[in-house]
Structures are given as C-alpha cells and as structure tokens.
Design a protein around this motif. Structure first.
Motif, PDB file in Angstrom:
ATOM      1  N   GLU A 109      -3.018   4.778   0.100  1.00 13.93           N
ATOM      2  CA  GLU A 109      -3.676   3.468   0.192  1.00 13.93           C
ATOM      3  C   GLU A 109      -3.929   2.792  -1.158  1.00 13.93           C
ATOM      4  OE1 GLU A 109      -3.725   2.023   3.137  1.00 13.93           O
ATOM      5  OE2 GLU A 109      -2.890   3.886   3.932  1.00 13.93           O
TER       6      GLU A 109
ATOM      7  N   HIS B 211     -11.484  -8.866  -6.041  1.00 12.91           N
ATOM      8  CA  HIS B 211     -11.059  -7.819  -5.113  1.00 12.91           C
ATOM      9  C   HIS B 211     -11.384  -6.414  -5.610  1.00 12.91           C
ATOM     10  CE1 HIS B 211      -7.481  -8.148  -7.704  1.00 12.91           C
ATOM     11  NE2 HIS B 211      -7.180  -6.926  -7.337  1.00 12.91           N
ATOM     12  N   ASP B 212     -12.302  -6.342  -6.586  1.00 19.66           N
ATOM     13  CA  ASP B 212     -12.737  -5.006  -6.978  1.00 19.66           C
ATOM     14  C   ASP B 212     -14.263  -4.944  -6.981  1.00 19.66           C
ATOM     15  OD1 ASP B 212     -12.411  -6.667  -9.561  1.00 19.66           O
ATOM     16  OD2 ASP B 212     -13.692  -4.973 -10.150  1.00 19.66           O
TER      17      ASP B 212
ATOM     18  N   LEU C 138     -11.723  -9.441   4.654  1.00 17.63           N
ATOM     19  CA  LEU C 138     -11.493  -8.113   5.233  1.00 17.63           C
ATOM     20  C   LEU C 138     -10.148  -8.040   5.942  1.00 17.63           C
ATOM     21  CD1 LEU C 138     -15.064  -7.245   6.511  1.00 17.63           C
ATOM     22  CD2 LEU C 138     -13.882  -6.355   4.499  1.00 17.63           C
TER      23      LEU C 138
ATOM     24  N   ASP D  99     -17.694  -2.034  -0.197  1.00 11.82           N
ATOM     25  CA  ASP D  99     -17.090  -0.769   0.233  1.00 11.82           C
ATOM     26  C   ASP D  99     -15.604  -0.961   0.520  1.00 11.82           C
ATOM     27  OD1 ASP D  99     -19.524   0.411   0.044  1.00 11.82           O
ATOM     28  OD2 ASP D  99     -19.916   0.506   2.203  1.00 11.82           O
ATOM     29  N   ALA D 100     -15.320  -2.048   1.223  1.00  7.22           N
ATOM     30  CA  ALA D 100     -13.919  -2.311   1.606  1.00  7.22           C
ATOM     31  C   ALA D 100     -13.040  -2.410   0.369  1.00  7.22           C
ATOM     32  CB  ALA D 100     -13.825  -3.589   2.434  1.00  7.22           C
ATOM     33  N   PHE D 101     -13.596  -2.979  -0.705  1.00 13.52           N
ATOM     34  CA  PHE D 101     -12.807  -3.132  -1.931  1.00 13.52           C
ATOM     35  C   PHE D 101     -12.413  -1.776  -2.536  1.00 13.52           C
ATOM     36  CE2 PHE D 101     -14.648  -7.594  -3.080  1.00 13.52           C
ATOM     37  CZ  PHE D 101     -13.880  -8.140  -2.067  1.00 13.52           C
ATOM     38  N   GLN D 102     -13.091  -0.717  -2.119  1.00 16.24           N
ATOM     39  CA  GLN D 102     -12.789   0.603  -2.682  1.00 16.24           C
ATOM     40  C   GLN D 102     -11.687   1.336  -1.939  1.00 16.24           C
ATOM     41  OE1 GLN D 102     -17.009   2.076  -2.662  1.00 16.24           O
ATOM     42  NE2 GLN D 102     -16.453   2.462  -4.795  1.00 16.24           N
ATOM     43  N   PHE D 103     -11.263   0.746  -0.812  1.00 15.57           N
ATOM     44  CA  PHE D 103     -10.236   1.427  -0.020  1.00 15.57           C
ATOM     45  C   PHE D 103      -8.867   0.759  -0.133  1.00 15.57           C
ATOM     46  CE2 PHE D 103     -14.126   2.858   2.209  1.00 15.57           C
ATOM     47  CZ  PHE D 103     -13.905   4.227   2.147  1.00 15.57           C
ATOM     48  N   GLY D 104      -8.607   0.167  -1.303  1.00 17.71           N
ATOM     49  CA  GLY D 104      -7.282  -0.428  -1.476  1.00 17.71           C
ATOM     50  C   GLY D 104      -7.246  -1.885  -1.060  1.00 17.71           C
ATOM     51  N   ALA D 105      -8.021  -2.715  -1.776  1.00 22.06           N
ATOM     52  CA  ALA D 105      -8.018  -4.157  -1.493  1.00 22.06           C
ATOM     53  C   ALA D 105      -6.932  -4.823  -2.328  1.00 22.06           C
ATOM     54  CB  ALA D 105      -9.371  -4.753  -1.822  1.00 22.06           C
ATOM     55  N   PRO D 106      -6.092  -5.626  -1.699  1.00 24.73           N
ATOM     56  CA  PRO D 106      -5.057  -6.318  -2.459  1.00 24.73           C
ATOM     57  C   PRO D 106      -5.636  -7.552  -3.138  1.00 24.73           C
ATOM     58  CG  PRO D 106      -4.950  -7.000  -0.177  1.00 24.73           C
ATOM     59  CD  PRO D 106      -6.066  -5.992  -0.270  1.00 24.73           C
TER      60      PRO D 106
ATOM     61  N   PHE E  50     -20.690  -3.834   3.024  1.00 22.53           N
ATOM     62  CA  PHE E  50     -19.446  -3.606   3.781  1.00 22.53           C
ATOM     63  C   PHE E  50     -18.243  -4.166   3.028  1.00 22.53           C
ATOM     64  CE2 PHE E  50     -18.772  -7.913   5.404  1.00 22.53           C
ATOM     65  CZ  PHE E  50     -20.034  -8.473   5.276  1.00 22.53           C
TER      66      PHE E  50
ATOM     67  N   TRP F 248       0.836  -1.207   0.000  1.00 23.75           N
ATOM     68  CA  TRP F 248       0.000   0.000   0.000  1.00 23.75           C
ATOM     69  C   TRP F 248       0.870   1.256   0.000  1.00 23.75           C
ATOM     70  CZ3 TRP F 248      -1.269  -4.527   2.314  1.00 23.75           C
ATOM     71  CH2 TRP F 248      -2.575  -5.008   2.119  1.00 23.75           C
TER      72      TRP F 248
ATOM     73  N   ILE G 286      -7.311  -1.978  11.114  1.00 16.47           N
ATOM     74  CA  ILE G 286      -6.355  -3.077  11.251  1.00 16.47           C
ATOM     75  C   ILE G 286      -5.085  -2.805  10.445  1.00 16.47           C
ATOM     76  CG2 ILE G 286      -5.998  -5.537  10.687  1.00 16.47           C
ATOM     77  CD1 ILE G 286      -8.922  -6.022  11.440  1.00 16.47           C
ATOM     78  N   ARG G 287      -5.189  -1.951   9.417  1.00 16.42           N
ATOM     79  CA  ARG G 287      -3.980  -1.595   8.664  1.00 16.42           C
ATOM     80  C   ARG G 287      -3.005  -0.774   9.498  1.00 16.42           C
ATOM     81  NH1 ARG G 287      -6.154   0.567   2.961  1.00 16.42           N
ATOM     82  NH2 ARG G 287      -7.246  -1.353   2.399  1.00 16.42           N
TER      83      ARG G 287
ATOM     84  N   VAL H 200      -7.840  -7.188   3.275  1.00 13.05           N
ATOM     85  CA  VAL H 200      -7.955  -5.749   3.006  1.00 13.05           C
ATOM     86  C   VAL H 200      -7.248  -4.970   4.118  1.00 13.05           C
ATOM     87  CG1 VAL H 200      -9.550  -3.816   2.702  1.00 13.05           C
ATOM     88  CG2 VAL H 200     -10.134  -6.059   1.757  1.00 13.05           C
ATOM     89  N   GLY H 201      -7.284  -5.536   5.328  1.00 15.23           N
ATOM     90  CA  GLY H 201      -6.648  -4.913   6.480  1.00 15.23           C
ATOM     91  C   GLY H 201      -5.143  -5.117   6.552  1.00 15.23           C
ATOM     92  N   GLY H 202      -4.582  -5.807   5.576  1.00 15.14           N
ATOM     93  CA  GLY H 202      -3.121  -5.910   5.513  1.00 15.14           C
ATOM     94  C   GLY H 202      -2.507  -6.993   6.380  1.00 15.14           C
TER      95      GLY H 202
ATOM     96  N   VAL I 133      -3.049   0.255  -3.948  1.00 14.73           N
ATOM     97  CA  VAL I 133      -2.312  -1.008  -3.891  1.00 14.73           C
ATOM     98  C   VAL I 133      -1.490  -1.127  -5.166  1.00 14.73           C
ATOM     99  CG1 VAL I 133      -2.483  -3.505  -3.635  1.00 14.73           C
ATOM    100  CG2 VAL I 133      -4.210  -2.027  -2.596  1.00 14.73           C
TER     101      VAL I 133
ATOM    102  N   ASN J 191      -4.829  -1.903  -7.449  1.00 12.02           N
ATOM    103  CA  ASN J 191      -6.155  -1.460  -7.040  1.00 12.02           C
ATOM    104  C   ASN J 191      -6.048  -0.021  -6.568  1.00 12.02           C
ATOM    105  OD1 ASN J 191      -8.884  -1.852  -6.748  1.00 12.02           O
ATOM    106  ND2 ASN J 191      -8.716  -3.549  -5.303  1.00 12.02           N
ATOM    107  N   LYS J 192      -6.943   0.815  -7.058  1.00 19.27           N
ATOM    108  CA  LYS J 192      -6.975   2.190  -6.573  1.00 19.27           C
ATOM    109  C   LYS J 192      -7.657   2.237  -5.223  1.00 19.27           C
ATOM    110  CE  LYS J 192      -6.979   4.372 -11.073  1.00 19.27           C
ATOM    111  NZ  LYS J 192      -7.587   5.370 -11.947  1.00 19.27           N
ATOM    112  N   ALA J 193      -7.555   3.370  -4.549  1.00 17.47           N
ATOM    113  CA  ALA J 193      -8.207   3.508  -3.254  1.00 17.47           C
ATOM    114  C   ALA J 193      -8.842   4.874  -3.131  1.00 17.47           C
ATOM    115  CB  ALA J 193      -7.188   3.306  -2.132  1.00 17.47           C
TER     116      ALA J 193
ATOM    117  N   TYR K 293     -11.533  -2.808   8.995  1.00 16.04           N
ATOM    118  CA  TYR K 293     -10.508  -3.348   8.094  1.00 16.04           C
ATOM    119  C   TYR K 293      -9.438  -2.302   7.791  1.00 16.04           C
ATOM    120  CZ  TYR K 293     -14.070  -1.315   4.998  1.00 16.04           C
ATOM    121  OH  TYR K 293     -14.996  -0.490   4.426  1.00 16.04           O
TER     122      TYR K 293
END
Lengths: 583, 583
Positions: free
Chosen positions: A69, B488-489, B203, B516-523, B513, A24, A132-133, B206-208, A71, A104-106, A129
């Motif tokens: 954030e 993951h998208d 998740l 949404d999580a996938f939009q915040f930088g999911a690997p 949920f 990230w 937790i990062r 997503v949380g690394g 990826v 993946n964008k964020a 989630y």
C-alpha cells in the motif's frame, strides 16, 4: 504530471515506450537479484520489474524497502514479459523501472486489500477508505454510478426534467418518523428532512412542469432493521396528464432500458398481477417469480377429514417443492424447525412426498388416504419426485409463513439465480389498511394516493375495500419501485385525511398548501419512486444494499468511520435554544 | 390517455388530424358567436376555437364557462388559422373543438400567470407552484436541468465516478456554522448536515477511486445575506495523482464545454491571474474582466504635492471610466454619494475629466497641474473623453471601495453584457488569513489545502505569507468554482491544524479519521467545487440564484409556501431527549 498512463492500459503494442505510472504497491516479490512489484490503481494492475543488472543500484535498494500500500511513482520502459499472465489484461508486459519515487509511505493495513479479505464487517466499516480499495467494493460503486447515469439518460431523453426539491422542509407526523433540524434563526422551530419529495413533486405538476425526476436522498428515523439505512436514495418521478397505464408504460421502459444496458438482458412485456392474486398465489405482495412453487389452497380437500389441526383453521395452503421427495427425516425436521422459529412463528408443517414411483407418503397418513393426497398433488401441480409442504392457520399469517418457506426453499435449491431477472407489476393495492395498534386506517401507499373511481362508492361504508390506483414494480422478489395516481382535488384529499384520522385543522395546518394548490388548476397526475440502493444491488446480482453505498451506517445508525453522531458544543445548543435532557 | 399531442407541436402539416389536447386555459375571448381559448402546457400554447355553427351547443356553452387556469381536455380537428400568429410556433393552426372536458376548475390566481406578472416577491413565493407556471420561471428550471445534465455527461465521459456521500455526518466547528440533526437512537448526540463533502471525497481518493464527482446539496447555517440560501448545490469533484495544472485543465474543459453546449460560445484558453495581481489590478479576487477600467496606483504621482488627503494615505488608486468626461456636476455628485454610502464607506472621490479637446479638469486643480494630471492619465491609460476616478486610504479598504465603484460604473455603462462570457482563473491564493476578531489565522480556502512547496520554509516564521495551491474559477465577476491541491500527509495536516488554533486533541477528535487515513497510503490529490446555483444563473444571463431554484427560502431562511420551519410535537422532542429553551 504524476503519470501518463494508468495501470490498466498497457499491452504488447506499447512495448519499448517510456511511461510514467503511479499507484499503490499491491505486493512485491524479492528474489534477491530481481524484484517484482504489482502496481495497482482504479484501472488495473501492472507488473514492475527491478533488476540488479539493468536497474540503477539506488533505485533497486529503494524498491527493496517498498511495503504493501505504499504510494509510488515510477518511470520506465514497457517490455514484454517472459512468463505471461493470461488472467489480467496487462499480463503480457511489465515495466523495467528506471526511476522510482515514494509519494507516500503506508502503515500495514488492518486487513488485506484483496478481493477476498480477512477483515470483519466492523473493521472494514471503520476503515471504509481501505475497503473501497478492494476491487469488488470499488466495482460496486462504479456500477452504481453507471446505473445512475443510465437512469438519467433514459428519463432525460423522455423529456423528464431534473428538479432539485428542498431538503429543509416541514415535519409532518404521517408516515415514518422525521429527522428534524433545529432552526437557529427561528428559535424553537424545526425543519424536517424529507422522507420523500412527495408534496413538492406534486406541486411541480400543479406548476405545469409536466414530467419531473430527481435522484434524491431521503431520510427516515426508523429503528433500523438489517439492511436499512437512515438515509437512502430514491429515483423520484412524477408526470401530469397521465393515467396508471401511461406510468406503467414509461417506467417499464426505464427498467427494460436498465436491464438491457446494464445486464444485457432483453425482456419484452412485464407481467402484471393484482395485489389480491399476489397474496393468494405467493402469500406476498412482492413475489419472486423466477421460480414456480405457487400456492395451492386446500381447504376443500383437506378439511373435515378428521385432522383437527386443519379443520379449525381459516386456511390450509401448500406448495410443491420440485425434486425434494427424497428428503431425509433430518432434512424435513430442519424445515419444521425453520418454520417454528420465532420470527416465522408457525406451529408446524405437514409434508407429503410424491415419490418417483408414484406413491404418496406423508406426515398425516393417519388422516388422509393416498387418493386424498393425490388430489392435493393435482391442486399443487406436484410431479412425481416433488415434495409438498402444507401449512394451516389464519389467512394472512399462514400466507406470510408459507411465503417465507417458499423463499427459503428457493434459496436452498439455487432457484434465485442472480443473473436471471423477472420483473412484475403488482397493481390494485388496497387504498387503506387497518392498524390494530392505533385503531385507525393507515394509507397503504400514502395519503395522496387516489382511490379507483369504480370503488369510490365504497369509501363511506367499507373504506377497507376500496382499491387504489397504486402499483409496485417487483424484481426478483424485491419491491424496487412503487407509486400511484394522486388525488388532485381538494374535496377528495380532505376526505382522505378524515379517513386517516386527521381533524380538518390538522390537515389544513400540515397540508393546507397542497390542498390550496389543488384549487388553482391542478392537473391529473401520478408518479413512482424507485429505491436506488435496492435497485442497484439487485441489478448487481446481490441483495445487500450496504455493499453499494460508499459510506453506509451501521444498524445503530452510526458512521463508525467518522464516529457520528456525536455530542456538540454547549454553545451550539445555546444558539439553537435547545437543552439535552436524557431521561 | 389524456392527450396524444402537446400544445407546442402542431403545425400546418397536421391540418385535418384529429387530436386530443390537455392543459391550462391561458385566456379566452368570447365574441358571442365564437370563442377562442389559448390552451397552455409546458410545451407551448395552442389556440382552440369554439364556433356557434360548427361546435355542438352543449360544448359551446361549457366553453363559455371556462375561467383562467381551468384544466381542460379537448378533442378536435387541426385547422388552418385565418389570422396567423407569427409569434408562436403553433400560430398557423388552431383546433376546432368537438369535445370539451373540464378536468379541474381553478380559482382566480392571486397574480397573473404571464411572462410579466403583477405578483410581488412574497406572493409569488407563497404560491411558488403558480409562479412556476410562468414561462420564464419554468424555463429557468429547464435550463438548470440542462446544465446539470451537460456537467454529468462531460465528467462521466472523462471517467469521473458519481459517488453519493452521506448527509448525516459529524459536526465540526471549523468553517461556517453547521445545521445539526438530533439522533433519537443516540440520545444527546447529533449528526450535522454537510457544508460540503470535503473529507469524504478526500477519503474516496485515499480509497483509490481516482476521479470523483457529485452534484450535491450542501448546508450552511449562516445569517442569510441577499441571494444566499441555507441549502445550496455544489458540483463537487476530486482527482488523485494530480497537480494544480491537471485540475485547471480538466475543469477549464468542463466550463468550455458548458459555454459551448449551453450558450453557443467558444472560448479557447482561459486567462490566469495571481491573487496578488487581481487585488492590485481590480481590487477584488473575482474580477469581471469583460471590461477594462484596470486600477492604476498613483502614490508616486499624487503624493507629496500638497494635497494632504492623499499624502497620509497608504494607497492612492484610480480607474479611467470610458467616455464619461462629459459628466455633469449632478452625475459626479451621485457618484460621490454612492461611495460615501455606509456599505462602501469611502470619505470621498477625486475626479479628473479628460476632455475630447485634450484639456484636463479635476476636483483637485488647486493641488495638481495639468501636467500632473496628464501623468495620471498616462498611468490609468485614459483617453480623451474619459473620466478618471481616484480614491485614497488604507490599501485593502480602498481597493475594495474602488472595486465596488468600478462595478457600479460598468453596470451604469452597460458593460456587463449578459451574453458575453469572460472566464478567469485566479491562482496563488494565500494559505491563511488573519482574523482580527478571533485573533488567529483562518484557512483562506479550508484546512485541507496544501501550501505551495516553494513557500513551505515561510510556514513557521511568517505563515501569513505562505501561498496555497488554491485556485478559483471566476466568470463575469462571480466566483463560480474554487478548489485546491490537498495536504496528503499526516504531519503537514497536523501542523496546519495547529496553525489554525486546534489543540492536537481537538484535531484528532474531529479529523482523526482523515489523518489516520493519510497513514495508509494516501495519494496526492486535489479538487474543485462549483456553486451550481450561481453557475446556472450566470450562464442563464442573470445574477439572482433564487430565480433558478424551484423552491427557494426567503432571507429569514423560511419556506413561506409550506411554512417551514415550524414547531414540532412535544412527543417528538421527548423522543429526541430535547427541550426547547428560548431565552
């Protein structure tokens, strides 16, 4: 293959190697002709460098678009940094990037993903989630896993067998409230989720398994207090052919092992204290003994001296707070306000300052001479410079109030040092406690706890005086484990249920299987259970269990991230033969 | 202290030592002047001897009263046995008893506590604690604990973090039926018990957390088939920044580790087979490859030869059963009856005997020449002495029927050797399968599985043809694990839910949920889950999972020992705002 190295491992020795990294974007700095990006993963942070001269133009432009954030995956060469960063293990190198791929964008996260964040509690729970990062949260989860594994290693080396007991069991009204699970296949009937695997582990002992353990989720449908969770984790253990001493020995060993392996602290023999002494000396059955401030009872010294507030009370008791004789009027008033808070409920507080010069000054100088106060100081082991705080009232209540004050003072004075560990066994708990509300005895530990043989003669006439073969392990003022030697014969178990107000029919209906089992050759047995959430948080030097749970629930029992509980389909209700009726 | 030795450890070297032992009376033989008692605990059996001359009279008389399963404690001296028993490790010594204490008497157990018992299934389940005293059952539980620990050691050494995910989650209608848990604090709302921690482990990625594992109970409210349990245990794993190859590599490693540590079997590279090939070659996506009998399709050789039964069918397919050409008419008839059973539902079976002398004889000699049959034999790799069995019909159905027959023959011929292990990866599963009943696509693995990038172009026009990045690990004809690379998208996940018949609102409500999580930088991430109950039973050389579960439920989902589920108090129902309505 997304990477051949992680972001925590590259050092000077890797210079000139071609590597592939992924992770990230922690942050990026764009200096126009040069862009630096901090790339983060679980293992650490590595600096990437994009350089107008040395980096392909397309890659350079793409790097310019990277947001927090994102990826990404990069390929590049490890080079030595000019400006080294001694604060991180990878601080001597950086990666001159040749290829860059956005995996993946964020979107911009709702709070900053850094050690110190600007996110409030609710927001961080909703986006757990992302929380937790953050390194501290992630490290807590890794720490928990480490404790978990060390527990397993120790117990498994000691011959304990990890046995899974069922989660869909039977509801019994003793103890806390059960969570129940409607059975579709048996209409109108319910399973219950276990509050603990208590009866099953006892049956495993009847079954000859000898030494059992399990790290297991338990469930209690209680009105949640702060830092309580409806589901929690127990290290659950049971042994056959043991007396109390055998159990204390093994689990003192476990705790010692954890303190050593996890915290690097070596502690030899754990002290022991009877429940009675703990209550008398600390007003509490889980005293924090990292610091002193032991209770001193002053009835003989402080009553009948004309101070009516003391004279009519059951107990006058005080502590000596080190080096606080210099407290100002304002500071003293704050303490008085503290004990008068509704949660504590004291009427007041008497203070005595023992000055460095040896003089004694108090809030009750009108009633007590300096000589009187000198005797108090002797009783409370007060030294010049210390402050005595004295309370009076009914015994149980006053002890509890003074105990709260003692902990408050310790917090204030920084005596609760998080890297210091003071374990303590509290033993000889009462078997039963009287409950005013229901007007009957409750089991202090649980209904399966055995009375001390030497107290058995008291069981009929004065059951409240019978002590149990029960013990708690206390660490730094928290109960981290508790257990007992169990009843293993039907007659005693039946008598116990009677004392607890069960009819014989109720006892047979709910616990008949256990009492039956006792008739087929049950060995003497006993055990203990540790609260893993609590244990981990204390070993981790913190006191909030929620910080060590991946996906905790809030105080209303809700998971705000997934939004549970929630309504279910009518069809599901029909299948379960249930109807919702909100009154 | 109840004992200073266990019943499994004393040897000749201990002769003359004074020991204290405890355990259960396995059996006793009273010869009048001498009494022998076999004392049993988890660790073994030790023979006790009471001797009219050398044993105290009172002790001797007490020994005479000992019944089966009495719990006793003895003190005595280790002596060398005259008649040694080579069958047990302690067979060279016995204990000349000086002191005897009965710790608990026992009623006669309802079945014998021996390796082979006379107790039926129901009885043994009702008294499961006595069943566990039997060595084979106890050993199964110990075996399970050993497998569990080896899994943990391996994964933990590989950097996987054991994270506990919640049990009280949210009900979602996709997949099997949920068990639900009414929430008292949120009237009319319900939690669900997890069918798997799927979304939580995603998740965590997503949380690394990078590498996650958990050995965790999962729940499915299904109509129970034989050997299914409403609660079961999964080894649940997930990894970030991985492709399919990385996952197969790690978990092939885990399985290899288990086979080596647990079974002492070394297996190098696991073979791989596409789903399509597995279906074509074995009629099954979890083929047992310990033996051959591969399918041979005979359409080109067997159709249009005047045998109408074959001509109109989609598929004519056969297997060659080794060394069964000598089957009698009766044996053949039994096979025909077998495939005609309603559970299998075939119309019949064509057989061809390929005699040792090279002649071919079949049930369809009227339609096929020996030359025709010779070509079949070639296709099926049939050797002289083998029996060909041929079926015809719709492709899917016939493959499934022949697969069942193939397994039946393997059982009969002893080809399913329990100490032989043949793992196999089955890959390239279809993403979706069409469900005739609901007239829509279902996710073959689950809705979070990613399509193969190279098949993405088929998603709109022919979604049924899209293959998934999904894989199963098969061991000896059982699926022991399965997993996939995940989506993951958000866009793909949303499209997937549409294909599965979700409205956008439903998808957002239930899995918002996650999207949404996938939009915040999911690997990129993927994982696998093993069924621990099944894995353990196969490694243990058995196929009944119930034998490896301490307290299993019966096929009606009941625990007959504790009698759960059961009715609950009206008060409990009121608190939960629920009413039972049985229709």
């Amino acid at each position: 293959m997304y990477r051949n190295r992680t972001n925590g491992e590259l050092r000077l020795e890797h210079v000139n190697q071609e590597v592939t990294l992924a992770g990230w974007v922690q942050k990026s700095r764009d200096k126009g002709f040069m862009i630096w990006v901090d790339l983060r993963d679980r293992y650490g942070v590595t600096q990437l460098i994009f350089d107008e001269e040395r980096t392909d133009k397309e890659v350079f432009e793409l790097a310019r678009t990277l947001g927090r954030e994102f990826v990404i995956q990069v390929k590049g060469k490890v080079i030595e940094r000019e400006a080294k960063n001694k604060n991180i293990p990878t601080g001597e190198i950086e990666i001159l990037v040749k290829e860059l791929k956005v995996l993946n964008k964020a979107q911009l996260p709702p709070f900053t993903i850094e050690d110190e964040t600007d996110g409030g509690d609710e927001l961080r729970m909703k986006y757990r989630y992302l929380d937790i990062r953050r390194t501290p949260v992630r490290n807590n989860l890794i720490f928990r896993a480490k404790v978990n594994m060390e527990v397993r290693k120790y117990l498994s080396d000691q011959g304990f067998i990890d046995v899974e007991t069922p989660y869909l069991i039977k509801s019994t009204p003793e103890g806390a409230r059960d969570f129940v699970v409607p059975s579709r296949m048996n209409a109108g009937q319910f399973y219950a989720l276990p509050q603990s695997p208590q009866t099953f582990k006892q049956l495993l002992m009847v079954g000859g398994l000898d030494k059992y353990y399990q790290i297991v989720k338990c469930f209690r449908d209680e009105d949640l207090r702060a830092d309580r969770q409806p589901e929690f984790t127990q290290i659950d253990c049971e042994m056959a052919f043991v007396e109390q001493e055998d159990i204390l020995d093994v689990f003192e060993g476990l705790t010692r092992h954890l303190l050593k392996e996890i915290n690097g602290v070596e502690i030899s023999k754990f002290p022991r204290m009877s429940y009675e002494d703990a209550m008398k000396t600390y007003g509490n059955d889980k005293p924090d003994i990292r610091f002193d401030m032991k209770f001193g009872e002053l009835n003989d010294l402080a009553q009948n001296k004309g101070f009516q507030v003391f004279d009519q009370q059951e107990l006058v008791v005080g502590i000596s707070v080190p080096a606080c004789a210099g407290y100002s009027r304002k500071e003293i008033d704050a303490l008085i306000d503290f004990v008068k808070k509704p949660q504590i409920g004291a009427n007041g507080l008497v203070w005595v300052k023992y000055s460095e010069d040896g003089t004694l000054k108090s809030s009750v100088d009108k009633f007590f001479s300096e000589e009187d106060l000198g005797l108090w100081a002797e009783r409370l082991r007060t030294n010049p410079g210390d402050l005595m705080l004295v309370m009076a009232g009914g015994t149980d209540k006053t002890r509890s109030q003074l105990s709260t004050l003692r902990m408050h003072m310790a917090e204030k004075l920084g005596l609760r040092k998080k890297n210091e560990f003071a374990p303590l066994w509290v033993v000889d708990f009462p078997l039963l406690e009287w409950d005013e509300e229901t007007n009957r005895f409750h089991a202090m530990h649980h209904p399966f706890t055995s009375p001390k043989p030497e107290d058995l003669h008291l069981l009929e006439a004065t059951p409240g005086k019978v002590r149990a073969n029960a013990y708690d392990l206390v660490l730094n003022g928290n109960e981290i484990g508790g257990g007992s030697i169990r009843i293993h014969d039907k007659a005693t178990q039946k008598r116990m249920f009677q004392l607890l107000g069960f009819t014989d029919e109720q006892a047979q209906d709910q616990f008949g299987f256990l009492m039956d089992a006792f008739q087929f050759g049950a060995p003497p047995h006993g055990g203990i259970a540790f609260g893993l959430d609590r244990l981990v948080s204390i070993l981790g030097g913190q006191e909030t269990i929620r910080d060590f749970i991946a996906f905790p629930k809030n105080n209303a029992g809700r998971d705000v991230m997934i939004d549970a509980p929630s309504v279910i389909d009518q069809e599901q209700l029909n299948e379960l033969s249930l109807k919702v009726e909100i009154k």
